[in-house]
Write a protein that holds these residues in place. Sequence first.
Motif, PDB file in Angstrom:
ATOM      1  N   GLN A  96      71.267 -16.098  87.581  1.00  0.00           N
ATOM      2  CA  GLN A  96      72.648 -15.900  87.137  1.00  0.00           C
ATOM      3  C   GLN A  96      73.363 -14.975  88.121  1.00  0.00           C
ATOM      4  OE1 GLN A  96      73.882 -17.521  84.337  1.00  0.00           O
ATOM      5  NE2 GLN A  96      71.890 -18.525  84.375  1.00  0.00           N
ATOM      6  N   ALA A  97      73.563 -15.435  89.335  1.00  0.00           N
ATOM      7  CA  ALA A  97      74.205 -14.604  90.347  1.00  0.00           C
ATOM      8  C   ALA A  97      75.690 -14.446  90.054  1.00  0.00           C
ATOM      9  CB  ALA A  97      73.997 -15.215  91.731  1.00  0.00           C
ATOM     10  N   HIS A  98      76.244 -13.342  90.548  1.00  0.00           N
ATOM     11  CA  HIS A  98      77.666 -13.070  90.414  1.00  0.00           C
ATOM     12  C   HIS A  98      78.250 -12.842  91.805  1.00  0.00           C
ATOM     13  CE1 HIS A  98      76.942 -12.822  86.140  1.00  0.00           C
ATOM     14  NE2 HIS A  98      76.024 -11.896  86.344  1.00  0.00           N
ATOM     15  N   VAL A  99      79.537 -12.586  91.857  1.00  0.00           N
ATOM     16  CA  VAL A  99      80.213 -12.474  93.146  1.00  0.00           C
ATOM     17  C   VAL A  99      79.585 -11.379  94.002  1.00  0.00           C
ATOM     18  CG1 VAL A  99      82.397 -11.936  94.266  1.00  0.00           C
ATOM     19  CG2 VAL A  99      82.380 -13.420  92.260  1.00  0.00           C
ATOM     20  N   GLU A 100      79.201 -10.265  93.377  1.00  0.00           N
ATOM     21  CA  GLU A 100      78.640  -9.160  94.167  1.00  0.00           C
ATOM     22  C   GLU A 100      77.318  -9.528  94.815  1.00  0.00           C
ATOM     23  OE1 GLU A 100      77.629  -8.270  89.773  1.00  0.00           O
ATOM     24  OE2 GLU A 100      79.307  -9.077  90.950  1.00  0.00           O
ATOM     25  N   PHE A 101      76.657 -10.567  94.312  1.00  0.00           N
ATOM     26  CA  PHE A 101      75.408 -11.001  94.930  1.00  0.00           C
ATOM     27  C   PHE A 101      75.643 -11.563  96.331  1.00  0.00           C
ATOM     28  CE2 PHE A 101      71.979 -11.277  91.590  1.00  0.00           C
ATOM     29  CZ  PHE A 101      72.657 -10.492  90.661  1.00  0.00           C
TER      30      PHE A 101
END
Length: 410
Positions: free
Chosen positions: A152-157
């Motif tokens: 569940q990656a997000h933009v900060e990843f």
Amino acid sequence: LACPVLLYTAASVLRLGRPAALLAAAMGSTLWFFDSHIHWLWFVGMVSWAFASSLSVLTLALFHRMFEERTGYLVPLCGLSLGVGLLIHPYTFFALAAPIAVLYGRAFKSLTPRWHGAVLGIAVLVVTMNAFWLHNAARHWHYILNSAFFAQAHVEFLLCDALDLLCSGADTGVIGTRTGFRWLYLGLAMAGLWSWRSTRDRRYLPLVVSLCSLYALAYIGSYIPGLEQTQPYRQLTPAMLVSTLPAASYVQILFERLSIRALPGSSRAAALVTVCCLTQQLVSSQVLYFVPRLIPDTQPLLDGSPSPLTKYGFWAPPNVESHPHYGLPHGPTLEQGIAAVTQWVKSNVPGGSRVLVEGGVLGERLGWTTDVEILGGFTERNVAHVDANYFRKFQNYAATPAQLESYLQT
């Protein structure tokens, strides 16, 4: 072995030329072994997704060739490739839906009724090939629970991946982040796509749509309701493999247009230094992480005490190997006490008994090494039957007497 073969075939189907096809296969091999995300996938057992991602690149190439050349033999090849990919892993649909839709949309007005029928035939073939599991899935869908535990990656990843930082092992893998080859090939792919765009190459549109949609799914898919259930970060796998095609094409174009001998001496020296520096960085920061047995351990200090740092320059916990061996049987530092517990269960618990086990690794190991029935193990299964695992619901708080009674009776 399948990954480079499929990439070579996909590049050949796209008519990139043999040098570019061989280079794409080599790029795929470096990603397979030295990109942390893909390495983690096949290492932990997600082989089906890794293989389906490799096959999806060939499927996209076949669809492009079919719509461009309108050759009849490509119709069953497209249907079989897509159908097999969905059989291997159903999330192949999310990897290919956007570029195939764009290819069909671009060709829609120029297709004859016969070719529209061929596209419909492909859809029927694909659904027929997958009908058995689609039927079962529909019948038992009410058992399905939340699947949004991992990837569940997000933009900060995106920043973490760019800087080789490990943000969340549950999402990107319990492995040191190594993305050097990934970004190198993406940069080359962007240059290759720009070159295709300037020459109005029709391969530009499906590949740019594929890369944009896959990277968007990977980093913002978890924000879209419903898509988080597909573990969207996994879409980085086909994205990386697709990027090898325009990247390899661009490298071939460079070698065809530029002559090293024609460059001034200073330019040749600068090019050589650049290549050497890039190679040194990739080998030292990307490759060596995955081959720890080839690197000698640090020498003891002058007083004979062990070095407080590992050979990679990080803090070394006392009495722990510099690199654990993950092959079977696992070493004692990885599975402290599991062997003793397994032997005790075999010696003292009758076969067929039910045993409540806390801890995923221990529960799974007892499940396949003993004859007892395990109430425990991996808690993140996404079907209602996992409620048999007591710790699925009561991991963070104790059950009341009424809840315990209901659990035991159910």
